[in-house]
Design a protein around this motif. Structure first.
Motif, PDB file in Angstrom:
ATOM      1  N   LEU A   2      17.079  56.442  53.871  1.00  0.00           N
ATOM      2  CA  LEU A   2      15.740  56.775  54.369  1.00  0.00           C
ATOM      3  C   LEU A   2      14.987  55.519  54.774  1.00  0.00           C
ATOM      4  O   LEU A   2      14.379  55.464  55.857  1.00  0.00           O
ATOM      5  CB  LEU A   2      14.952  57.521  53.284  1.00  0.00           C
ATOM      6  N   VAL A   3      15.035  54.506  53.939  1.00  0.00           N
ATOM      7  CA  VAL A   3      14.319  53.261  54.220  1.00  0.00           C
ATOM      8  C   VAL A   3      14.972  52.536  55.396  1.00  0.00           C
ATOM      9  O   VAL A   3      14.286  51.990  56.269  1.00  0.00           O
ATOM     10  CB  VAL A   3      14.268  52.360  52.975  1.00  0.00           C
ATOM     11  N   ARG A   4      16.295  52.523  55.430  1.00  0.00           N
ATOM     12  CA  ARG A   4      16.984  51.857  56.545  1.00  0.00           C
ATOM     13  C   ARG A   4      16.675  52.561  57.863  1.00  0.00           C
ATOM     14  O   ARG A   4      16.520  51.911  58.911  1.00  0.00           O
ATOM     15  CB  ARG A   4      18.502  51.824  56.298  1.00  0.00           C
ATOM     16  N   ALA A   5      16.584  53.886  57.850  1.00  0.00           N
ATOM     17  CA  ALA A   5      16.231  54.627  59.060  1.00  0.00           C
ATOM     18  C   ALA A   5      14.819  54.259  59.518  1.00  0.00           C
ATOM     19  O   ALA A   5      14.569  54.061  60.720  1.00  0.00           O
ATOM     20  CB  ALA A   5      16.341  56.128  58.814  1.00  0.00           C
ATOM     21  N   SER A   6      13.894  54.160  58.576  1.00  0.00           N
ATOM     22  CA  SER A   6      12.530  53.750  58.917  1.00  0.00           C
ATOM     23  C   SER A   6      12.534  52.351  59.522  1.00  0.00           C
ATOM     24  O   SER A   6      11.805  52.071  60.482  1.00  0.00           O
ATOM     25  CB  SER A   6      11.640  53.773  57.668  1.00  0.00           C
ATOM     26  N   LEU A  61      11.610  48.749  64.055  1.00  0.00           N
ATOM     27  CA  LEU A  61      11.944  47.560  64.844  1.00  0.00           C
ATOM     28  C   LEU A  61      11.779  47.825  66.336  1.00  0.00           C
ATOM     29  O   LEU A  61      11.401  46.929  67.100  1.00  0.00           O
ATOM     30  CB  LEU A  61      13.373  47.104  64.537  1.00  0.00           C
ATOM     31  N   GLY A  62      12.010  49.046  66.768  1.00  0.00           N
ATOM     32  CA  GLY A  62      11.816  49.381  68.174  1.00  0.00           C
ATOM     33  C   GLY A  62      10.363  49.334  68.590  1.00  0.00           C
ATOM     34  O   GLY A  62      10.041  49.018  69.738  1.00  0.00           O
ATOM     35  N   THR A  69      20.550  42.634  65.201  1.00  0.00           N
ATOM     36  CA  THR A  69      20.642  43.333  63.910  1.00  0.00           C
ATOM     37  C   THR A  69      20.808  44.831  64.124  1.00  0.00           C
ATOM     38  O   THR A  69      21.587  45.492  63.423  1.00  0.00           O
ATOM     39  CB  THR A  69      19.386  43.061  63.065  1.00  0.00           C
ATOM     40  N   LEU A  70      20.090  45.374  65.099  1.00  0.00           N
ATOM     41  CA  LEU A  70      20.202  46.803  65.407  1.00  0.00           C
ATOM     42  C   LEU A  70      21.609  47.154  65.877  1.00  0.00           C
ATOM     43  O   LEU A  70      22.147  48.208  65.530  1.00  0.00           O
ATOM     44  CB  LEU A  70      19.167  47.193  66.471  1.00  0.00           C
ATOM     45  N   GLU A  71      22.224  46.262  66.645  1.00  0.00           N
ATOM     46  CA  GLU A  71      23.590  46.510  67.116  1.00  0.00           C
ATOM     47  C   GLU A  71      24.574  46.559  65.942  1.00  0.00           C
ATOM     48  O   GLU A  71      25.509  47.360  65.942  1.00  0.00           O
ATOM     49  CB  GLU A  71      24.008  45.426  68.110  1.00  0.00           C
ATOM     50  N   ALA A  84      18.806  53.179  65.437  1.00  0.00           N
ATOM     51  CA  ALA A  84      19.160  51.859  65.957  1.00  0.00           C
ATOM     52  C   ALA A  84      19.401  51.925  67.462  1.00  0.00           C
ATOM     53  O   ALA A  84      18.931  51.066  68.221  1.00  0.00           O
ATOM     54  CB  ALA A  84      20.388  51.322  65.238  1.00  0.00           C
ATOM     55  N   ALA A  85      20.116  52.945  67.903  1.00  0.00           N
ATOM     56  CA  ALA A  85      20.384  53.101  69.336  1.00  0.00           C
ATOM     57  C   ALA A  85      19.087  53.289  70.117  1.00  0.00           C
ATOM     58  O   ALA A  85      18.877  52.695  71.186  1.00  0.00           O
ATOM     59  CB  ALA A  85      21.310  54.295  69.564  1.00  0.00           C
ATOM     60  N   ASN A  86      18.206  54.118  69.588  1.00  0.00           N
ATOM     61  CA  ASN A  86      16.932  54.362  70.261  1.00  0.00           C
ATOM     62  C   ASN A  86      16.108  53.077  70.365  1.00  0.00           C
ATOM     63  O   ASN A  86      15.529  52.774  71.420  1.00  0.00           O
ATOM     64  CB  ASN A  86      16.144  55.431  69.505  1.00  0.00           C
TER      65      ASN A  86
END
Length: 264
Positions: free
Chosen positions: A116-120, A125-126, A136-138, A154-156
């Motif tokens: 959940l936190v990693r998704a946030s 970051l976007g 880092t997102l890649e 991350a992709a978004n």
């Protein structure tokens, strides 16, 4: 001059009653009481995790005019023991556009134990508009052990931070073994960066999607229509109306969202 209602809510924030505090925080946000920010900052030290989480969320809504105070205060919550508090703090840092948080949020994306936190973190970051975060997102995007939702965010975010020069690399990612939901996000990212043909691929994927994937793609399409002014999806994807109409018939619960996209 503070009115009586606001004074009562601020007094509730000073109480020892956690329930009153959380209710007051919600009402302060609804009433857009920006002068409550100093009081709310104090509540991020509450021993109650619900109060801390609600205080962080409230600062995301009300703290943009006091970023130099609110930003560092929210940073202290990134090590909180409760995942919801950390998640709300990360999102609030994005809401107030606190760019010094980019590096610590990158660290969270790769190291926090909570998906959940990693998704946030991936989503935030976007919004912080620092292209340095793309690397880092890649890593998260391509991590096969990572939670699928994190990879999608991350992709978004890569699409939001990238430039057209990134399109060939994103095409290579798109052609690799990835979950369909992540591929859908990459198609949306590539379209946003100028690969107009990818919206047709996304609509084709929607045409053959099950309920879960269809719901996910509708969110992507809604996001794209809200970013574009005016929206050009229908022009770039001639089959969009037919496919959305079919989705509305196949999945009645998605009818309103499909129709909303068509109305743009």
């Amino acid at each position: 001059m503070i009115d009586n209602m606001t004074k009562t809510l601020l007094d509730d924030c000073d109480s020892d009653n956690y329930s009153l505090q959380t209710k007051a925080l919600l009402k302060l946000v609804d009433a857009e009481v920006y002068e409550a920010v100093p009081k709310i900052v104090q509540l991020i030290k509450s021993p109650n995790s619900s109060v801390r989480a609600d205080a962080a969320a409230a600062l995301g809504y009300l703290g943009s005019e006091e970023v130099e105070t609110v930003g560092p205060a929210l940073i202290t919550l990134l090590d909180d023991e409760e995942e919801l508090v950390r998640s709300e703090a990360v999102e609030a840092l994005g809401d107030i556009d606190y760019t010094p948080a980019v590096v610590p949020i990158e660290y969270i994306l790769r190291n926090d134990p909570s998906a959940l936190v990693r998704a946030s973190a991936a989503e935030t970051l976007g919004y912080l508009e620092e292209a340095s975060a793309i690397e880092t997102l890649e890593i998260s995007l391509l991590d096969t052990n990572e939670d699928e939702a994190v990879r999608c965010y991350a992709a978004n975010s890569i699409g939001l931070l990238g430039t057209p020069q990134l399109l060939p690399k994103l095409e290579n990612y798109l052609n690799s073994e990835l979950p369909l939901s992540v591929k859908a996000e990459l198609m949306g990212a590539r379209y946003w960066l100028g690969a107009k043909e990818d919206i047709g691929k996304l609509v084709s994927l929607l045409d053959n999607a099950d309920e879960d994937l269809a719901s996910h793609i509708l969110i992507i399409l809604t996001d794209l229509t809200e970013r574009e002014e005016p929206p050009a999806l229908a022009k770039d994807a001639p089959d969009l109306e037919k496919v959305l109409s079919a989705i509305a018939l196949s999945f009645p619960l998605m009818r309103h969202q499909a129709e909303s996209i068509l109305a743009q």
